[in-house]
Write a protein that holds these residues in place. Sequence first.
Motif, short mmCIF file in Angstrom:
data_model
loop_
_atom_site.label_atom_id
_atom_site.label_comp_id
_atom_site.label_asym_id
_atom_site.label_seq_id
_atom_site.Cartn_x
_atom_site.Cartn_y
_atom_site.Cartn_z
N ASP A 49 0.82 -1.21 0.00
CA ASP A 49 0.00 0.00 0.00
C ASP A 49 0.86 1.26 0.00
OD1 ASP A 49 0.90 -0.49 2.59
OD2 ASP A 49 -0.87 0.39 3.52
N PHE A 52 2.27 1.68 -3.56
CA PHE A 52 1.26 2.24 -4.45
C PHE A 52 1.02 3.72 -4.16
CE2 PHE A 52 -1.20 -0.98 -7.00
CZ PHE A 52 -0.18 -1.92 -6.97
N GLN A 66 -4.80 7.91 -6.31
CA GLN A 66 -4.30 6.77 -5.56
C GLN A 66 -5.39 6.12 -4.71
OE1 GLN A 66 -3.52 6.34 -2.08
NE2 GLN A 66 -2.56 4.35 -2.43
N VAL A 69 -7.06 3.08 -6.21
CA VAL A 69 -6.27 1.88 -6.50
C VAL A 69 -6.50 0.85 -5.40
CG1 VAL A 69 -3.95 0.97 -6.83
CG2 VAL A 69 -4.55 3.21 -7.76
N ASP A 70 -7.09 -0.27 -5.79
CA ASP A 70 -7.38 -1.36 -4.85
C ASP A 70 -6.46 -2.52 -5.17
OD1 ASP A 70 -8.40 -3.30 -3.23
OD2 ASP A 70 -10.30 -3.52 -4.30
N ALA A 71 -5.48 -2.76 -4.29
CA ALA A 71 -4.53 -3.84 -4.52
C ALA A 71 -4.97 -5.15 -3.90
CB ALA A 71 -3.16 -3.45 -3.96
N TYR A 83 -4.17 -7.01 -10.12
CA TYR A 83 -5.52 -6.91 -9.56
C TYR A 83 -6.00 -5.47 -9.56
CZ TYR A 83 -9.34 -7.35 -6.19
OH TYR A 83 -10.57 -7.29 -5.58
N ALA A 84 -5.12 -4.53 -9.15
CA ALA A 84 -5.50 -3.12 -9.13
C ALA A 84 -5.86 -2.63 -10.53
CB ALA A 84 -4.36 -2.29 -8.55
N ARG A 87 -9.32 -4.16 -11.69
CA ARG A 87 -10.47 -3.53 -11.05
C ARG A 87 -10.67 -2.11 -11.57
NH1 ARG A 87 -12.64 -5.56 -6.44
NH2 ARG A 87 -14.20 -3.97 -6.93
N LEU A 206 -2.28 3.14 -14.33
CA LEU A 206 -1.79 1.79 -14.04
C LEU A 206 -1.34 1.08 -15.31
CD1 LEU A 206 -4.52 0.81 -11.44
CD2 LEU A 206 -2.09 1.16 -10.95
#
Length: 382
Positions: A49, A52, A66, A69-71, A83-84, A87, A206
């Motif tokens: 996190d 990122f 930011q 952004v879901d990691a 994954y980020a 999504r 991304l």
Amino acid sequence: MAASEVVRIAPGPRTGLWRVRDNRLVGAARIGPAHDPVEVRIAPKTPIDRLFFLLGYAHKQRGWRQEDVDAGEHPDLLPALAYAFARAAERALRQGVLLGYRETEEALTVVRGRIRETDQIRRRHGQIVPVEVRYDDYTVDIPENRLLLSATYRLLRLPGIPAGTRRLLRHLLVRLDGVERIVPGRALPQWTPTRLNARYHTALGLAELVLRGASYELDDGRTLRVDGLLLEMWRVFEDFLTVALSDALRPYGGRSEMQDRRHHLDHDRNVPLRPDLVYYDAGGEPVAVVDAKYKIEGRPGEHEADLYQMLAYCTVMGLRSGHLVYAAGDAESWVHRIVGTGGVRIVEAVVDVSLPPDALLAQVADLARQIAVDTERAGVTA
């Protein structure tokens, strides 16, 4: 593996054993011949996190938010990044695929748009058809969609992507039907952040990270191949620090130039200098110079080459102080007063990238305050 320069290898404690260390890269790659590659995964020391956050802050000028952004729960860089991206791209396409105008040149049997008279005469002199024309086509095949599609294909071919994330990525391929992939090795297409493509911004940030990562394939005559996605941590730290420090210096007036390339060591301008950030006063004169170093700052003066480099910057620009900023080490700043220079000071400072975002930005703000104080102490008003 050593020839790839992805990792550093040294002899181990006994014959047949080797020590493998990172080479300031994080991510995953396959190294070696296609029929029998070695898979290498390098986890960042910084929590995902926080990493990122560094990336997102440095890319904010491109619209990357930011907080979007879901990691997920992935501890390693590549699965988290994949994954980020999946999504963010899914959210971007939820309202439908973005369409736009693309200028097209081709030969048609009917006139469409404008006739390219010069090409028509040169290529088809005396012919009525086909006609060389140029027209604007309203299509899904625009730079934004090309970036999303190409990043999706790239991630699908990399090692270590979980099955669930692969399903999300394959679904993106269906949504982006009719879009052409970017030819590997060519420059990425340019796009401009606008209100119309606002929902794409995070996904595009991304995507560019995926496509511009230090990932490569090579053949050095011994069938050595490297295929993966690797981030250069020194560049991540450098990009974050220059953007964050520029923001923190803004209240003090003047302006900051990141990656300033206008200065040279010699009068003939054959030896360029490449400081990470130069701070100028309102009159356009340099008053401070900063260089970011992704390494641990140990005892004072441990990194002699860094000090010599900073001294060259200060000498050329006529500055009384320069700042070396390290990513980890003793929290206290060290000041070196250089002999025979009439009072040039080189400051070694630290910002701890493992800190939470607020605390990290507070350290950057303290650094900006110190730079502003140093300029005033030198008798310069920014």
